[in-house]
Write a protein that holds these residues in place. Structure first.
Motif, PDB file in Angstrom:
ATOM      1  N   ILE A  63      -5.494   1.919  10.290  1.00  0.00           N
ATOM      2  CA  ILE A  63      -5.582   3.143   9.485  1.00  0.00           C
ATOM      3  C   ILE A  63      -7.076   3.371   9.280  1.00  0.00           C
ATOM      4  CG2 ILE A  63      -5.030   4.254   7.289  1.00  0.00           C
ATOM      5  CD1 ILE A  63      -2.589   2.400   7.098  1.00  0.00           C
ATOM      6  N   ILE A  99      -8.342   7.519   5.077  1.00  0.00           N
ATOM      7  CA  ILE A  99      -7.488   8.251   4.143  1.00  0.00           C
ATOM      8  C   ILE A  99      -8.418   9.097   3.302  1.00  0.00           C
ATOM      9  CG2 ILE A  99      -5.900   8.116   2.198  1.00  0.00           C
ATOM     10  CD1 ILE A  99      -4.792   5.548   3.344  1.00  0.00           C
ATOM     11  N   ALA A 129      -4.802  11.623   6.630  1.00  0.00           N
ATOM     12  CA  ALA A 129      -5.021  10.250   7.082  1.00  0.00           C
ATOM     13  C   ALA A 129      -5.174  10.249   8.588  1.00  0.00           C
ATOM     14  CB  ALA A 129      -3.860   9.347   6.669  1.00  0.00           C
ATOM     15  N   CYS A 164      -1.275   5.180   1.494  1.00  0.00           N
ATOM     16  CA  CYS A 164      -1.528   6.488   0.869  1.00  0.00           C
ATOM     17  C   CYS A 164      -1.251   6.443  -0.633  1.00  0.00           C
ATOM     18  CB  CYS A 164      -0.657   7.558   1.527  1.00  0.00           C
ATOM     19  SG  CYS A 164      -1.106   7.931   3.236  1.00  0.00           S
TER      20      CYS A 164
END
Length: 457
Positions: free
Chosen positions: A97, A100, A107, A122
């Motif tokens: 990831i 964000i 994202a 999140c």
């Protein structure tokens, strides 16, 4: 060809990214669609970067080798199944990831990120990623993009396509391209992101996904209704739609599913009903109270034998957990043929009645779960292990359900994709002219015909 592509990949990739070990390959040759055929791959590639994905695609282009991309393998249409002589490209190692962004509410992730892992990340920022297929604890964002996955929340919040802003993709020429944009608006050129979402790996290999996020939502109110028949439950769904309520979830689970889950997980589900409807509202304040009251009234007026707003959060969550576990619970009992038809809400009662009729006509057990609020039904046709005659009858019921959905103005696949199992249904649903248009798109983006051949079209 097999030795040529394997030799090329061995030169291009680190050793831990590639294997031709038959025992390992066996775990990557098919998804969860038990009735879909699959072939024997020559190698499994597990790249970690876009550059490594590009190297795999280019090697397949040079050698004319089919390339089948897969995420977690949780699909239910055979869309990720290997074909003979192919390279399987698994995105399971691409799990970063990378951003964000609370200001832009977006994202950026690699395709191997598990849906629930993204949602948890999140939530730490007070944000929420809505698409939530029942496989969210296992399925990946790349796979969700490939099939345009929906889920329990999609009745109110939409499906994956509604949240994908931008994609990085390796196309069938081995070119790395960026599609879409991060801005809230943008109408420059054709909607290539919308085209790619739901294309099941036939137009490119997704290597990065930028998704739109929402603010965290208010706590949900749950309303539960028990019904003697799926038709009565369908009438309640129709009544809720007519009443102007857009629930945050409206799920149907029948007794077969609940029993299978309880036998497997010992959840203590004491439900004295043939069908359960689970409604939720996440609207804040008095408006949310009114939505819950309206759903309760619709349940009662449509023949519910019991209906109540749940005051026990744990009990309500257990019922939703049972909904999510229904497929694997039934899968344990024998071969399972899964439908994914979607019809207009007003046609839900009639469609459920036709599913029941198909069960009787073909003498097969059909359990029912459904994203009932948006008409997306998942009849689960169960057969005893090793019973060839029952499997033949199940396939006949499968075909009838597809025909009935189309006759009622529906579609053969709401969220699972076409893959292998729904190719005949696609030909029934789309005109020859539209199929020709789609094949022209496929030829333009995959001129060598290597990307997931034999699927969808």
């Amino acid at each position: 060809m097999a030795s040529s592509v394997l030799s090329s990949l061995q030169d291009l990739l680190p050793a831990d990214r590639l294997t031709d070990d038959a025992a390992v390959l066996a775990s990557y040759v098919h998804d969860e669609a038990e009735w879909a055929t699959f072939g024997a791959p020559v190698a499994l590639a597990r790249p970690r970067t876009t550059a490594e994905v590009q190297a795999v695609v280019l090697a397949c282009v040079r050698t004319g080798t089919p390339l089948v991309t897969r995420g977690a393998g949780t699909g239910l249409s055979g869309g990720a199944n290997a074909v003979d002589g192919c390279v399987v490209l698994s995105t399971e190692k691409m799990t970063a990831i990378t951003e964000i962004n609370s200001v832009e509410r977006l994202a950026v992730v690699q395709p191997g990120v598990v849906n629930d892992h993204l949602r948890a990340a999140c939530a730490e920022h007070g944000l929420w990623y809505p698409p939530d297929p029942a496989s969210a604890p296992w399925s990946t964002i790349g796979g969700n993009v490939a099939t345009n996955a929906g889920g329990l929340c999609c009745v109110k919040y939409g499906v994956t396509r509604d949240y994908v802003l931008e994609l990085e993709v390796v196309n069938g020429l081995g070119e790395v391209v960026r599609l879409g944009r991060r801005t809230a608006k943008g109408v420059v050129g054709y909607d290539m992101v919308g085209l790619m979402v739901g294309s099941e790996g036939t137009l490119g290999v997704v290597t990065e996904v930028t998704v739109r996020l929402r603010n965290a939502r208010a706590p949900e109110r749950t309303v539960v209704g028990f019904f003697d028949s799926v038709v009565d439950a369908g009438r309640a769904v129709e009544a809720i739609g007519a009443g102007g309520v857009v629930p945050s979830a409206l799920e149907l689970v029948d007794r077969h599913c609940l029993k299978a889950v309880d036998d497997w997980k010992n959840m203590g589900l004491s439900v004295d009903a043939n069908v359960v409807l689970l409604g939720r509202s996440d609207t804040a304040g008095a408006a949310g109270d009114e939505e819950a009251a309206t759903m309760l009234r619709c349940f009662e007026e449509s023949g519910a034998t019991f209906a109540a707003a749940s005051t026990d959060a744990a009990e309500a969550e257990a019922l939703f957990d049972a909904r999510r576990l229904a497929y694997p619970a039934l899968e344990r009992l024998g071969p399972l043929l899964t439908e994914d038809v979607c019809v207009p809400k007003a046609a839900v009662p009639e469609m459920l009645a036709r599913v029941e009729a198909a069960s009787v006509r073909h003498d097969v057990l059909i359990a029912n779960i459904a994203h009932a609020g948006d008409g997306n039904l998942h009849p689960l046709i169960s057969t005893p292990p090793g019973d060839a005659a029952a499997q033949s009858r199940a396939q006949a019921a499968f075909r009838d359900i597809i025909a009935d959905a189309l006759a009622l103005g529906g579609t053969v696949s709401g969220e699972h994709g076409v893959g292998l199992l729904k190719r005949d249904g696609l030909a029934q649903e789309l005109s020859p002219q539209v199929v020709a248009m789609q094949r022209a798109v496929k030829a333009a983006l995959d001129p060598h015909g290597i990307l997931n051949p034999g699927k969808v079209l």
